[in-house]
Design an enzyme around this catalytic site. Structure first.
Site, PDB file in Angstrom:
ATOM      1  N   VAL A  49       0.813  -1.221   0.000  1.00 62.73           N
ATOM      2  CA  VAL A  49       0.000   0.000   0.000  1.00 62.73           C
ATOM      3  C   VAL A  49       0.842   1.265   0.000  1.00 62.73           C
ATOM      4  CG1 VAL A  49      -1.982  -1.115   1.089  1.00 62.73           C
ATOM      5  CG2 VAL A  49      -0.241   0.008   2.527  1.00 62.73           C
ATOM      6  N   CYS A  75      -7.783  -1.400   5.846  1.00 64.37           N
ATOM      7  CA  CYS A  75      -7.506  -2.076   7.118  1.00 64.37           C
ATOM      8  C   CYS A  75      -6.027  -2.365   7.322  1.00 64.37           C
ATOM      9  CB  CYS A  75      -8.273  -3.393   7.210  1.00 64.37           C
ATOM     10  SG  CYS A  75     -10.062  -3.229   7.290  1.00 64.37           S
ATOM     11  N   TYR A 150       2.315   4.938  16.479  1.00 65.64           N
ATOM     12  CA  TYR A 150       0.997   4.405  16.119  1.00 65.64           C
ATOM     13  C   TYR A 150      -0.084   5.469  16.287  1.00 65.64           C
ATOM     14  CZ  TYR A 150      -2.963   1.145  16.085  1.00 65.64           C
ATOM     15  OH  TYR A 150      -4.144   0.500  15.791  1.00 65.64           O
ATOM     16  N   LYS A 154      -2.577   7.082  13.397  1.00 65.00           N
ATOM     17  CA  LYS A 154      -4.030   6.956  13.483  1.00 65.00           C
ATOM     18  C   LYS A 154      -4.692   8.315  13.699  1.00 65.00           C
ATOM     19  CE  LYS A 154      -4.164   2.534  12.836  1.00 65.00           C
ATOM     20  NZ  LYS A 154      -4.744   1.972  11.582  1.00 65.00           N
TER      21      LYS A 154
END
Length: 244
Positions: A49, A75, A150, A154
């Site tokens: 990706v 996802c 992380y 996000k």
């Protein structure tokens, strides 16, 4: 938006949330193209990706069939843990950049190239062409110790949601984000049972981990409800993460 007779892309489709979502979309009559570094569904494609050419080729394949591309669910992601200042010194910059590259840049890469393909399809009777669902995390809002990278990635996905929805509104493409809490995924199977029980105990209700099927069902609800656009939905049992 109708799913039957349409095409869908799911990244991270080989396991966990992505696998459950791919199965749920297939059950509703969509032809699902699973993007992953590992083989996934019957229409699974080996895709990085973070690589524009890899994603572009896979999107062309997904959009080139008889079914119009309507749905994209991002996802794919990674979740290494490291403190900004730890026993081994400062946070490794390359690791931080890798998490941002996979989780945030990868989602943006797929969203952008897929939106270009969706925009070329014929709109339905309501002027709608498709929907993109990204995956954030409750860490976007309450990142814990060791989650600097992380949580940054996000948080970027959460912040992307509204401007992306506004940018793509003229093409009839909705953009939504799901922020899961503690989910029962292969990643959680690597930790001890004692640690798992401690995590589950912190969820107000239901007092357990969320399931991949619950995530997939929320994706279906978002697809079905044309008025859901430009916002983040927490899927967390009212969990608010403590510092550690």
């Amino acid at each position: 938006m109708e799913l039957a007779g349409t095409a869908a892309i799911v990244t991270g489709a080989a396991s966990g949330l992505g696998a459950a979502t791919a199965a749920a979309l297939t059950a509703r009559g969509a032809r699902v193209y699973g993007f992953d570094l590992q083989p996934s569904t019957a229409d699974g494609l080996i895709v990085d990706v973070t690589d524009p050419s890899s994603v572009a080729a896979a999107v062309t394949r997904a959009a080139g069939g008889p079914e119009p591309l309507r749905t994209v669910v991002n996802c794919a992601g990674i979740a290494p843990s490291e403190r900004i200042l730890g026993r081994k010194g400062p946070h490794d910059l390359a690791r931080y950049a890798k998490v941002i590259q996979v989780n945030l840049v990868g989602s943006f890469n797929v969203l952008t190239l897929a939106a270009e393909a969706i925009a070329q399809t014929t709109a339905d009777d309501h002027g709608q062409r498709g929907v993109v669902v990204n995956t954030a995390s409750v860490a976007a809002f309450e990142g814990q110790v060791g989650q600097a990278a992380y949580a940054s990635s996000k948080g970027g996905i959460a912040g992307l949601t509204l401007p992306a929805a506004r940018d793509l509104a003229q093409y009839g493409i909705r953009v939504m984000t799901i922020a899961p809490g503690i989910m029962e995924t292969p990643m959680m199977e690597t930790v001890s049972e004692e640690y798992r029980k401690g995590l589950a105990a912190g969820v107000p209700f239901p007092n357990r981990f969320g399931t991949a099927d619950e995530y997939a069902n929320l994706v279906l609800s978002i697809v079905d409800n044309d008025y859901l656009n430009g916002t983040v939905i927490r899927l967390d049992g009212a969990l608010r993460m403590a510092p550690r």
